[in-house]
Design an enzyme around this catalytic site. Structure first.
Site, PDB file in Angstrom:
ATOM      1  N   SER A 146      46.608  35.818  34.272  1.00  0.00           N
ATOM      2  CA  SER A 146      46.499  35.376  32.877  1.00  0.00           C
ATOM      3  C   SER A 146      47.478  36.166  32.029  1.00  0.00           C
ATOM      4  CB  SER A 146      45.074  35.642  32.380  1.00  0.00           C
ATOM      5  OG  SER A 146      44.987  35.432  30.988  1.00  0.00           O
ATOM      6  N   TYR A 159      37.994  41.693  31.154  1.00  0.00           N
ATOM      7  CA  TYR A 159      38.713  40.536  31.713  1.00  0.00           C
ATOM      8  C   TYR A 159      40.203  40.843  31.802  1.00  0.00           C
ATOM      9  CZ  TYR A 159      40.693  35.827  32.089  1.00  0.00           C
ATOM     10  OH  TYR A 159      41.406  34.724  32.486  1.00  0.00           O
TER      11      TYR A 159
HETATM   12  N1  LIG Z   1      41.146  28.445  30.866  1.00  0.00           N
HETATM   13  C1  LIG Z   1      41.928  29.399  30.407  1.00  0.00           C
HETATM   14  O1  LIG Z   1      42.176  29.511  29.179  1.00  0.00           O
HETATM   15  C2  LIG Z   1      42.573  30.372  31.364  1.00  0.00           C
HETATM   16  C3  LIG Z   1      43.669  31.109  30.909  1.00  0.00           C
HETATM   17  C4  LIG Z   1      44.282  32.008  31.767  1.00  0.00           C
HETATM   18  C5  LIG Z   1      43.805  32.168  33.046  1.00  0.00           C
HETATM   19  N2  LIG Z   1      42.733  31.463  33.465  1.00  0.00           N
HETATM   20  C6  LIG Z   1      42.247  31.699  34.819  1.00  0.00           C
HETATM   21  O2  LIG Z   1      42.328  30.510  35.549  1.00  0.00           O
HETATM   22  C7  LIG Z   1      41.317  30.509  36.558  1.00  0.00           C
HETATM   23  C8  LIG Z   1      40.572  29.186  36.504  1.00  0.00           C
HETATM   24  O3  LIG Z   1      40.000  29.081  35.226  1.00  0.00           O
HETATM   25  P1  LIG Z   1      39.554  27.672  34.613  1.00  0.00           P
HETATM   26  O4  LIG Z   1      40.071  27.612  33.236  1.00  0.00           O
HETATM   27  O5  LIG Z   1      39.838  26.579  35.550  1.00  0.00           O
HETATM   28  O6  LIG Z   1      37.978  27.951  34.508  1.00  0.00           O
HETATM   29  P2  LIG Z   1      36.717  27.009  34.835  1.00  0.00           P
HETATM   30  O7  LIG Z   1      37.002  25.610  34.449  1.00  0.00           O
HETATM   31  O8  LIG Z   1      35.555  27.724  34.230  1.00  0.00           O
HETATM   32  O9  LIG Z   1      36.643  27.097  36.429  1.00  0.00           O
HETATM   33  C9  LIG Z   1      36.308  28.308  37.048  1.00  0.00           C
HETATM   34  C10 LIG Z   1      36.143  28.061  38.519  1.00  0.00           C
HETATM   35  O10 LIG Z   1      35.739  29.287  39.141  1.00  0.00           O
HETATM   36  C11 LIG Z   1      34.567  29.030  39.910  1.00  0.00           C
HETATM   37  N3  LIG Z   1      33.695  30.202  39.909  1.00  0.00           N
HETATM   38  C12 LIG Z   1      33.248  30.904  38.848  1.00  0.00           C
HETATM   39  N4  LIG Z   1      32.399  31.863  39.245  1.00  0.00           N
HETATM   40  C13 LIG Z   1      32.313  31.765  40.599  1.00  0.00           C
HETATM   41  C14 LIG Z   1      31.579  32.455  41.597  1.00  0.00           C
HETATM   42  N5  LIG Z   1      30.725  33.451  41.293  1.00  0.00           N
HETATM   43  N6  LIG Z   1      31.732  32.088  42.893  1.00  0.00           N
HETATM   44  C15 LIG Z   1      32.566  31.071  43.221  1.00  0.00           C
HETATM   45  N7  LIG Z   1      33.287  30.372  42.321  1.00  0.00           N
HETATM   46  C16 LIG Z   1      33.150  30.719  41.035  1.00  0.00           C
HETATM   47  C17 LIG Z   1      33.883  27.855  39.217  1.00  0.00           C
HETATM   48  O11 LIG Z   1      33.098  27.101  40.125  1.00  0.00           O
HETATM   49  P3  LIG Z   1      31.491  27.094  40.178  1.00  0.00           P
HETATM   50  O12 LIG Z   1      30.965  27.251  38.797  1.00  0.00           O
HETATM   51  O13 LIG Z   1      31.205  25.783  40.814  1.00  0.00           O
HETATM   52  O14 LIG Z   1      31.154  28.234  41.068  1.00  0.00           O
HETATM   53  C18 LIG Z   1      35.086  27.025  38.809  1.00  0.00           C
HETATM   54  O15 LIG Z   1      35.489  26.202  39.868  1.00  0.00           O
HETATM   55  C19 LIG Z   1      40.448  31.726  36.292  1.00  0.00           C
HETATM   56  O16 LIG Z   1      40.804  32.756  37.176  1.00  0.00           O
HETATM   57  C20 LIG Z   1      40.801  32.123  34.873  1.00  0.00           C
HETATM   58  O17 LIG Z   1      40.643  33.506  34.662  1.00  0.00           O
HETATM   59  C21 LIG Z   1      42.106  30.554  32.657  1.00  0.00           C
END
Ligand SMILES: NC(=O)c1ccc[n+]([C@@H]2O[C@H](COP(=O)([O-])OP(=O)(O)OC[C@H]3O[C@@H](n4cnc5c(N)ncnc54)[C@H](OP(=O)(O)O)[C@@H]3O)[C@@H](O)[C@H]2O)c1
Length: 267
Positions: A146, A159
């Site tokens: 990120s 985070y």
């Molecule tokens: N969205 C943003 O603004 C943003 C910005 C920068 C970086 N990121 C990074 O991008 C990545 C994906 O984020 P996203 O935006 O796609 O978030 P999201 O829509 O909330 O998806 C998160 C994913 O992680 C899985 N997950 C969460 N806790 C888990 C656990 N304990 N065990 C197994 N799986 C788990 C969730 O699946 P389940 O709930 O089904 O387990 C889901 O598939 C993350 O690493 C985040 O830090 C996001």
């Protein structure tokens, strides 16, 4: 289910594949004809996605529902691959979570969960699948970090620290593995329009940066993968924000980030 004498099937292992960026990546890799191993907690969502991708793209899709907070979950995923004769050719550490909060208000359970998924699971899966890649002289590890990992972010202290961990781990491995045929890429998105922001209690209306779609992250992943980049950013603004830090006193960098991310201005 042991598979007799057949060759191992090369797969892209994506954690956090049930929704958001991980799901978009699963669709993109399936569209390119890759076989997949999907990991997340939501068993049914994974199964439905797998069925859709099988039908649409004719690829083989395995699901291994796991809670990555559990210390043994990474080993169970590795065991699943052995049992089903899967060779992980691309590992995408995408699962992640956050909580916009003053650090002192984070419950221990939240603190442990964020560190377990964002850091430990990514490091353990990398450790487990790297030897197979080195042996084959082929493989890629893609860590979804990120922009928050480039500097500390007030209101997201833990985070941002976990994402810094992921960036420095990726950078060191990128160079450590040069000449082995294994690539390591750190992807650094800004704010992305997924359910992540609401789950992390961000106040979207206060964020002073663009919130862009997952497909820009997918494009950055594919760029980093194809061009063997150490770090990639989805947008030019992301790159510019990081580049401008070179000419800015560190304290000011963190204060500007505080203003732009508005993570202390919560729902
Ligand atoms: N969205 C943003 O603004 C943003 C910005 C920068 C970086 N990121 C990074 O991008 C990545 C994906 O984020 P996203 O935006 O796609 O978030 P999201 O829509 O909330 O998806 C998160 C994913 O992680 C899985 N997950 C969460 N806790 C888990 C656990 N304990 N065990 C197994 N799986 C788990 C969730 O699946 P389940 O709930 O089904 O387990 C889901 O598939 C993350 O690493 C985040 O830090 C996001």
């Amino acid at each position: 289910m042991m598979q007799g004498s057949r060759e191992p099937l090369s797969v892209v292992l994506i954690t956090g594949a049930s929704m958001g960026i991980g799901r978009a990546l699963a669709c993109a890799f399936a569209g390119m004809g890759h076989h997949l191993l999907l990991v997340a907690r939501s068993r049914e969502t994974l199964a439905e996605l797998a069925e859709t991708l099988r039908r649409k793209h004719g690829v083989t899709v395995f699901c291994c529902p796991e809670d990555l907070v559990e210390p043994e979950s990474s080993q169970r995923i590795s065991d699943y691959c052995l049992e089903h004769l899967l060779a992980v050719e691309i590992l995408v550490n995408c699962a992640g979570l956050s909580r916009a909060s003053d650090f002192e208000d984070l419950a221990f359970r939240e603190l442990e969960g964020i560190m377990a998924v964002n850091m430990f699971a990514a490091a353990k899966l990398t450790r487990l699948f790297l030897p197979g890649m080195v042996e084959k002289k082929k493989g890629t590890i893609i860590n979804i970090a990120s922009l928050a990992g480039i500097q500390g972010v007030p209101g997201l202290a833990l985070y941002s620290a976990t994402k810094s961990f992921l960036i420095t781990l990726s950078e060191a491995l990128h160079v450590e593995l040069q000449g082995t045929g294994v690539k390591v890429v750190a992807v650094c998105p800004g704010f992305v329009d997924t359910g992540f922001l609401e789950k992390a209690m961000h106040n979207r209306r206060r964020i002073r940066l663009p919130v862009y779609e997952s497909d820009l992250v997918v494009q950055a992943v594919l760029r980093g993968y194809r061009k063997n980049r150490m770090r990639v950013y989805p947008t030019f603004l992301d790159y510019l924000l990081v580049f401008s830090q070179r000419f800015t006193p560190r304290i000011l960098v963190v204060k500007i980030t505080d203003f732009l991310a508005a993570a202390r201005d919560r729902q």
